[in-house]
Design a protein around this motif. Structure first.
Motif, PDB file in Angstrom:
ATOM      1  N   MET A 118      39.878  31.826  42.151  1.00  0.00           N
ATOM      2  CA  MET A 118      40.105  32.494  40.868  1.00  0.00           C
ATOM      3  C   MET A 118      39.693  33.966  40.941  1.00  0.00           C
ATOM      4  O   MET A 118      40.332  34.830  40.341  1.00  0.00           O
ATOM      5  CB  MET A 118      39.331  31.764  39.771  1.00  0.00           C
ATOM      6  CG  MET A 118      39.825  30.350  39.510  1.00  0.00           C
ATOM      7  SD  MET A 118      38.703  29.362  38.489  1.00  0.00           S
ATOM      8  CE  MET A 118      39.005  30.076  36.866  1.00  0.00           C
ATOM      9  N   ALA A 119      38.615  34.244  41.683  1.00  0.00           N
ATOM     10  CA  ALA A 119      38.204  35.637  41.868  1.00  0.00           C
ATOM     11  C   ALA A 119      39.260  36.407  42.664  1.00  0.00           C
ATOM     12  O   ALA A 119      39.559  37.578  42.360  1.00  0.00           O
ATOM     13  CB  ALA A 119      36.855  35.692  42.591  1.00  0.00           C
ATOM     14  N   TYR A 120      39.845  35.749  43.658  1.00  0.00           N
ATOM     15  CA  TYR A 120      40.913  36.389  44.440  1.00  0.00           C
ATOM     16  C   TYR A 120      42.137  36.655  43.559  1.00  0.00           C
ATOM     17  O   TYR A 120      42.771  37.715  43.667  1.00  0.00           O
ATOM     18  CB  TYR A 120      41.306  35.505  45.621  1.00  0.00           C
ATOM     19  CG  TYR A 120      42.489  36.025  46.403  1.00  0.00           C
ATOM     20  CD1 TYR A 120      42.370  37.147  47.217  1.00  0.00           C
ATOM     21  CD2 TYR A 120      43.730  35.386  46.324  1.00  0.00           C
ATOM     22  CE1 TYR A 120      43.456  37.632  47.927  1.00  0.00           C
ATOM     23  CE2 TYR A 120      44.815  35.864  47.034  1.00  0.00           C
ATOM     24  CZ  TYR A 120      44.675  36.986  47.832  1.00  0.00           C
ATOM     25  OH  TYR A 120      45.758  37.478  48.530  1.00  0.00           O
ATOM     26  N   ASP A 121      42.439  35.726  42.676  1.00  0.00           N
ATOM     27  CA  ASP A 121      43.551  35.912  41.738  1.00  0.00           C
ATOM     28  C   ASP A 121      43.317  37.132  40.855  1.00  0.00           C
ATOM     29  O   ASP A 121      44.228  37.945  40.651  1.00  0.00           O
ATOM     30  CB  ASP A 121      43.689  34.652  40.870  1.00  0.00           C
ATOM     31  CG  ASP A 121      44.667  34.862  39.719  1.00  0.00           C
ATOM     32  OD1 ASP A 121      45.873  34.958  39.980  1.00  0.00           O
ATOM     33  OD2 ASP A 121      44.202  34.940  38.561  1.00  0.00           O
ATOM     34  N   ALA A 125      45.433  40.691  40.696  1.00  0.00           N
ATOM     35  CA  ALA A 125      45.968  41.126  39.400  1.00  0.00           C
ATOM     36  C   ALA A 125      45.541  42.548  39.054  1.00  0.00           C
ATOM     37  O   ALA A 125      46.322  43.312  38.474  1.00  0.00           O
ATOM     38  CB  ALA A 125      45.522  40.160  38.306  1.00  0.00           C
ATOM     39  N   ILE A 126      44.323  42.916  39.402  1.00  0.00           N
ATOM     40  CA  ILE A 126      43.802  44.230  39.012  1.00  0.00           C
ATOM     41  C   ILE A 126      43.988  45.278  40.110  1.00  0.00           C
ATOM     42  O   ILE A 126      44.335  46.428  39.830  1.00  0.00           O
ATOM     43  CB  ILE A 126      42.312  44.113  38.629  1.00  0.00           C
ATOM     44  CG1 ILE A 126      42.185  43.287  37.343  1.00  0.00           C
ATOM     45  CG2 ILE A 126      41.669  45.489  38.443  1.00  0.00           C
ATOM     46  CD1 ILE A 126      40.775  42.985  36.937  1.00  0.00           C
ATOM     47  N   CYS A 127      43.782  44.882  41.348  1.00  0.00           N
ATOM     48  CA  CYS A 127      43.839  45.857  42.455  1.00  0.00           C
ATOM     49  C   CYS A 127      45.236  46.011  43.041  1.00  0.00           C
ATOM     50  O   CYS A 127      45.525  47.027  43.690  1.00  0.00           O
ATOM     51  CB  CYS A 127      42.863  45.442  43.553  1.00  0.00           C
ATOM     52  SG  CYS A 127      41.154  45.347  43.006  1.00  0.00           S
ATOM     53  N   ASN A 128      46.094  45.036  42.840  1.00  0.00           N
ATOM     54  CA  ASN A 128      47.441  45.118  43.396  1.00  0.00           C
ATOM     55  C   ASN A 128      48.441  44.529  42.402  1.00  0.00           C
ATOM     56  O   ASN A 128      49.164  43.568  42.715  1.00  0.00           O
ATOM     57  CB  ASN A 128      47.501  44.354  44.724  1.00  0.00           C
ATOM     58  CG  ASN A 128      48.628  44.832  45.622  1.00  0.00           C
ATOM     59  OD1 ASN A 128      49.488  45.603  45.201  1.00  0.00           O
ATOM     60  ND2 ASN A 128      48.643  44.370  46.850  1.00  0.00           N
ATOM     61  N   PRO A 129      48.506  45.066  41.188  1.00  0.00           N
ATOM     62  CA  PRO A 129      49.296  44.445  40.120  1.00  0.00           C
ATOM     63  C   PRO A 129      50.790  44.406  40.388  1.00  0.00           C
ATOM     64  O   PRO A 129      51.478  43.478  39.936  1.00  0.00           O
ATOM     65  CB  PRO A 129      48.978  45.313  38.896  1.00  0.00           C
ATOM     66  CG  PRO A 129      48.541  46.622  39.454  1.00  0.00           C
ATOM     67  CD  PRO A 129      47.840  46.306  40.735  1.00  0.00           C
ATOM     68  N   LEU A 130      51.327  45.406  41.107  1.00  0.00           N
ATOM     69  CA  LEU A 130      52.766  45.449  41.349  1.00  0.00           C
ATOM     70  C   LEU A 130      53.231  44.309  42.260  1.00  0.00           C
ATOM     71  O   LEU A 130      54.397  43.900  42.197  1.00  0.00           O
ATOM     72  CB  LEU A 130      53.152  46.798  41.964  1.00  0.00           C
ATOM     73  CG  LEU A 130      52.896  48.030  41.074  1.00  0.00           C
ATOM     74  CD1 LEU A 130      53.298  49.303  41.807  1.00  0.00           C
ATOM     75  CD2 LEU A 130      53.660  47.908  39.756  1.00  0.00           C
ATOM     76  N   VAL A 216      32.634  39.803  46.903  1.00  0.00           N
ATOM     77  CA  VAL A 216      33.498  40.807  47.547  1.00  0.00           C
ATOM     78  C   VAL A 216      34.696  41.114  46.660  1.00  0.00           C
ATOM     79  O   VAL A 216      35.074  42.289  46.478  1.00  0.00           O
ATOM     80  CB  VAL A 216      33.957  40.318  48.935  1.00  0.00           C
ATOM     81  CG1 VAL A 216      35.050  41.226  49.497  1.00  0.00           C
ATOM     82  CG2 VAL A 216      32.778  40.273  49.904  1.00  0.00           C
ATOM     83  N   SER A 217      35.300  40.073  46.092  1.00  0.00           N
ATOM     84  CA  SER A 217      36.440  40.286  45.193  1.00  0.00           C
ATOM     85  C   SER A 217      36.035  41.149  44.006  1.00  0.00           C
ATOM     86  O   SER A 217      36.764  42.081  43.610  1.00  0.00           O
ATOM     87  CB  SER A 217      36.986  38.941  44.697  1.00  0.00           C
ATOM     88  OG  SER A 217      37.492  38.172  45.768  1.00  0.00           O
ATOM     89  N   TYR A 218      34.866  40.879  43.426  1.00  0.00           N
ATOM     90  CA  TYR A 218      34.433  41.628  42.252  1.00  0.00           C
ATOM     91  C   TYR A 218      33.998  43.052  42.592  1.00  0.00           C
ATOM     92  O   TYR A 218      34.073  43.939  41.733  1.00  0.00           O
ATOM     93  CB  TYR A 218      33.316  40.878  41.530  1.00  0.00           C
ATOM     94  CG  TYR A 218      33.854  39.926  40.490  1.00  0.00           C
ATOM     95  CD1 TYR A 218      34.327  40.402  39.279  1.00  0.00           C
ATOM     96  CD2 TYR A 218      33.943  38.562  40.737  1.00  0.00           C
ATOM     97  CE1 TYR A 218      34.849  39.546  38.328  1.00  0.00           C
ATOM     98  CE2 TYR A 218      34.459  37.699  39.801  1.00  0.00           C
ATOM     99  CZ  TYR A 218      34.916  38.195  38.594  1.00  0.00           C
ATOM    100  OH  TYR A 218      35.449  37.348  37.670  1.00  0.00           O
ATOM    101  N   HIS A 244      35.641  34.514  33.609  1.00  0.00           N
ATOM    102  CA  HIS A 244      35.403  33.991  34.957  1.00  0.00           C
ATOM    103  C   HIS A 244      34.048  34.439  35.482  1.00  0.00           C
ATOM    104  O   HIS A 244      33.304  33.657  36.084  1.00  0.00           O
ATOM    105  CB  HIS A 244      36.514  34.461  35.904  1.00  0.00           C
ATOM    106  CG  HIS A 244      36.320  34.002  37.324  1.00  0.00           C
ATOM    107  ND1 HIS A 244      35.809  34.828  38.295  1.00  0.00           N
ATOM    108  CD2 HIS A 244      36.554  32.808  37.916  1.00  0.00           C
ATOM    109  CE1 HIS A 244      35.753  34.174  39.440  1.00  0.00           C
ATOM    110  NE2 HIS A 244      36.189  32.945  39.232  1.00  0.00           N
ATOM    111  N   PHE A 245      33.694  35.697  35.246  1.00  0.00           N
ATOM    112  CA  PHE A 245      32.411  36.213  35.713  1.00  0.00           C
ATOM    113  C   PHE A 245      31.244  35.479  35.048  1.00  0.00           C
ATOM    114  O   PHE A 245      30.228  35.189  35.689  1.00  0.00           O
ATOM    115  CB  PHE A 245      32.323  37.715  35.421  1.00  0.00           C
ATOM    116  CG  PHE A 245      31.088  38.364  35.983  1.00  0.00           C
ATOM    117  CD1 PHE A 245      30.991  38.659  37.330  1.00  0.00           C
ATOM    118  CD2 PHE A 245      30.018  38.663  35.145  1.00  0.00           C
ATOM    119  CE1 PHE A 245      29.846  39.251  37.846  1.00  0.00           C
ATOM    120  CE2 PHE A 245      28.875  39.258  35.647  1.00  0.00           C
ATOM    121  CZ  PHE A 245      28.784  39.557  37.003  1.00  0.00           C
TER     122      PHE A 245
END
Length: 324
Positions: A118-121, A125-130, A216-218, A244-245
């Protein structure tokens, strides 16, 4: 069966909560209420996500799986605890004890891996939205879920093999309300130093590895959010991760306290209190967090309630028309 001067056991006695008989009915009602609320709230999350088309994305797919895991996780311990509070017969066969321990750790380990997914998701979503839709496809989500289940089932099985090799001696009392590893190891007739080391390393590898992946994801998520120029944009991006956090903080805080430390650090009664929070309270808190801190879930719940209210009003009006 005799082993030296000690009797090898075939049954354990779960001490549970050694309260007076006058208090036990109140404990039973309290635990039953929390358990039923946990089941209902988690089923509500699953039902709302299934009903609302807007909640058919990867994030809510993971949330539904997580809610299902919470139902399974609390159901491993709660029915037995409720029975013990009503009955004086607290005997549990070793085989059932091992099965309970196995599924508790399977569901718990799967939750840890799923939280990392879920953190990877959220990272994508935030770092690579396109590229979000092309990366987080339904196939990728199913792969992450099945991978989480598979790793948990296989890894915990080796712990079961480790425990099944041990012989257990008197006293037969487990100072807990379920079959957890630390009290089981204490009942062994043998020196369990090696087993305790293996269990500690297992807990570290499962819990800390999944936690590290989540952290790491966060780190990347927070780095990206801080680069967003507008305050509104930063607030909106952070709100997608807030629920999630919060769940990650609660879950890892309790399991690290219980398992990722030397077993002699705290009395078993302290572990029991923390285990109540982990297996009873947390499965209720998590769906409430997703409901209260997630705008889309709250809107979907309002739609469900409004639709149901409209149907009830329509049925009432139709019944009144027929009577007239």
């Amino acid at each position: 069966m005799e082993l030296g001067n000690q009797t090898v056991l075939s049954n354990f006695i779960l001490l549970g909560f050694s309260a007076s008989k006058d208090i036990q009915p109140f404990l039973f009602l309290a635990f039953l209420t929390v358990y039923l609320m946990s089941i209902v709230c988690n089923l509500l999350i699953i039902g709302v996500a299934y009903w609302d088309q807007k909640l058919h994305g990867p994030m809510y797919f993971f949330i539904c799986i997580f809610s299902f895991l919470e139902i399974c996780y609390t159901s491993v311990t709660m029915p037995r605890l409720l029975i013990d509070l009503l009955s004086n017969d607290k005997i549990i066969p070793i085989q059932f004890c091992v099965v309970q321990f196995y599924f508790l750790f399977v569901f718990g380990s799967t939750e840890n891996f799923l939280l990392s997914s879920m953190a990877y998701d959220r990272y994508v979503a935030i770092c690579n939205p396109l590229r979000y839709n092309s990366i987080m496809t339904h196939r990728a989500c199913v792969f992450l879920v099945l991978g989480s289940w598979s790793i948990a089932f296989v890894s915990v099985f080796f712990l079961v093999l480790l425990i099944s090799r041990l012989t257990f001696c008197q006293p037969a009392v487990i100072n807990h309300f379920f079959c957890d590893l630390p009290p089981l190891l204490k009942l062994s007739c043998e020196d369990t130093f090696l087993e305790e080391i293996i269990v500690f390393l297992f807990a570290c590898s499962i819990i800390l590895t999944s936690l590290l992946l989540t952290i790491v994801s966060y780190v990347f998520i927070l780095s990206t959010i801080l680069k967003i120029p507008s305050t509104k944009g930063r607030k909106k991006a952070f709100s997608t991760c807030a629920s999630h956090f919060s769940v990650v903080t609660i879950l890892y805080g309790t399991v690290i306290f219980i398992y990722v430390r030397p077993s002699v650090s705290y009395p078993m009664n302290v572990n029991k209190v923390m285990a109540v929070f982990n297996t009873v309270v947390t499965p209720l808190l998590n769906p409430l967090i997703y409901c209260l801190r997630n705008k889309e879930v709250k809107e979907a719940l309002r739609k469900v309630m409004n639709t149901r209210r409209s149907r009830i009003d329509g049925i009432a009006y139709y019944s009144k028309s027929i009577r007239l």
